[in-house]
Design an enzyme around this catalytic site. Structure first.
Site, PDB file in Angstrom:
ATOM      1  N   ASP A   1       0.853  -1.309  -0.069  1.00  0.00           N
ATOM      2  CA  ASP A   1      -0.005   0.030   0.111  1.00  0.00           C
ATOM      3  C   ASP A   1       0.779   1.177  -0.009  1.00  0.00           C
ATOM      4  OD1 ASP A   1      -2.230  -1.633   0.207  1.00  0.00           O
ATOM      5  OD2 ASP A   1      -1.979  -1.659   2.377  1.00  0.00           O
TER       6      ASP A   1
ATOM      7  N   TYR B   1       6.759 -10.136   6.223  1.00  0.00           N
ATOM      8  CA  TYR B   1       6.609  -8.813   6.809  1.00  0.00           C
ATOM      9  C   TYR B   1       7.112  -8.547   8.091  1.00  0.00           C
ATOM     10  CZ  TYR B   1       3.035  -8.178   3.005  1.00  0.00           C
ATOM     11  OH  TYR B   1       2.487  -7.899   1.801  1.00  0.00           O
TER      12      TYR B   1
END
Length: 436
Positions: A145, A216
């Site tokens: 994002d 992540y």
């Protein structure tokens, strides 16, 4: 220009009307002129014509130069049909806060996208014929994002090659191939770096579907957080669960299966007072990691108990997503993308002059941010701000240093909820059908 012989012939043949020069037609007056007078007149006429001649010559020369300039400036159309192509994969890293996410977008945005910047560089050096990804079998690994960074992002696509298809199969010819990594790093900004290429990906390779796992890391400061409880809560994420209450539900995607598998979920120390939520999974939903982190912050602040996590993943107990703020984008990074071992990556030689040159650009970028950090610390000291918090209000930690201030904290299970996944999907489909 008037010549002597032609002028004399013209003067002799001109008839005299009425018997006098004064009454002769135009030009007959020269019949009775002496040779000296005629020569003088010719010189006078030539003198009058010189500026016009110069003007005409100047215009002709300027026109000639203009045509040559246009011809010179006219770029020769690059003919891709004269070259072979090959399917490759590229590994790259980027700092995401200057970009509007990874994926290239059809609409114009205030900030560029990472992919848009990379594809623009490829198009500029004639590696790809256009900015339309579908034309060259393009695929990306993990979509990030706006504001999110990545350390081992991967794309695969078909690009121009210096070698024939037969030559491409022999690794000995790699030295004759286009130096994809070097060329791209010459054109890309310092906060996007390509550092490896796979010239012969396995058959059927796809940057998205060939990825086995995505890793992540969400970086945070431990101030005001109970790390033990956060670690206990994080462990509940491991395994296969329904994460519909830990993502942004998008009706346009028409997703019905929200089950995802988390391979590992830990709280790890990085340095000093900085920690990270270390997360490995096979695949993730939109905003999933940021929603997971937002709930871990609530547990860390002891506003919620670790049991919140399994309760939120129980779609019978919590069939609709409670309304809450997700964690900030900047601390999140896609740390790694794991592919099968048969993918051969050619990494840049760190001792190579060009690699050192582009590495220095990254050094300069890092130093720039470090200096800004020190300046901000001095700024805080001068203003005498102490590390104090509100006594009669609650500041919900969102990872951005500011958080969200509320008068009274409302427990997650007591909050208003969003519409069900089924309702959101049905409403979108209904609107789409009406437009047809």
């Amino acid at each position: 220009m008037v010549s002597f012989s032609n002028f004399f012939k013209c003067a002799r043949k001109t008839p005299i009307v009425g018997g006098s020069a004064g009454s002769a037609t135009d030009g007959s007056k020269y019949a009775k002129w002496s040779k000296e007078q005629l020569v003088e007149r010719i010189i006078e006429l030539e003198r009058d014509n010189i500026p016009n001649k110069r003007r005409i010559d100047t215009v002709a020369i300027a026109d000639s130069k203009s045509k040559k300039k246009v011809k010179k400036n006219r770029k020769k159309e690059f003919d891709y049909s004269n070259y072979s192509t090959r399917f490759i994969a590229l590994k790259f890293a980027y700092l995401g806060w200057n970009y509007n996410g990874l994926a290239i977008q059809k609409e114009v945005t205030k900030l560029p996208t990472v992919e848009g910047t990379i594809l623009e560089a490829m198009n500029k050096c004639k590696l790809i014929p256009s900015m339309v990804p579908q034309e060259y079998n393009f695929s990306r690994c993990g979509r990030t994002d706006k504001g999110v960074s990545a350390m081992n992002q991967v794309i695969s696509l078909r690009v121009r090659s210096n070698l024939t298809e037969e030559e491409q199969m022999d690794p000995q010819n790699d030295v004759r191939e286009i130096q994809y990594v070097t060329i791209l790093n010459q054109l890309l900004p310092a906060d996007i770096r390509v550092f490896a290429v796979s010239l012969r990906p396995p058959p059927g390779f796809d940057a998205r579907f060939s990825c086995k796992a995505r890793h992540y890391k969400y970086i945070f400061h431990n101030s005001g957080l109970n790390l033990t409880k956060m670690e206990e809560a994080a462990k509940f994420f491991e395994g296969e669960h329904d994460f519909r209450n830990f993502c942004k539900i998008d009706g346009s995607k028409q997703i019905t299966n929200y089950k995802r598998t988390i391979l590992s979920a830990k709280i790890l120390k990085i340095s000093n007072n900085f920690y990270c939520f270390d997360l490995i999974g096979s695949a993730f939903l939109w905003h999933q990691v940021r929603c997971m982190m937002a709930n871990l912050f609530l547990v860390g602040q002891e506003l919620e108990e670790p049991q919140l996590i399994p309760d939120m993943m129980d779609v019978v107990k919590t069939p609709q997503k409670p309304i809450y703020e997700m964690a900030s984008d900047v601390p999140l990074l896609l740390y790694d993308c794991k592919f099968p071992d048969d993918v051969e990556w050619i990494e840049t030689n760190v001792d190579d002059y060009k690699s050192i040159k582009y590495g220095k650009a990254v050094d300069a970028l890092t130093l720039n941010y470090q200096i800004k950090t020190k300046v901000a610390e001095v700024f805080k000291q001068i203003l005498h701000f102490e590390d104090v918090d509100f006594t009669d209000k609650t500041r919900i930690n969102l990872g951005d240093g500011k958080g969200k201030i509320v008068n009274k904290y409302e427990k997650m299970m007591d909050r208003e909820v969003m519409q069900t996944v089924e309702t959101i999907n049905a409403k979108f489909k209904q609107r789409k059908d009406k437009k047809k």
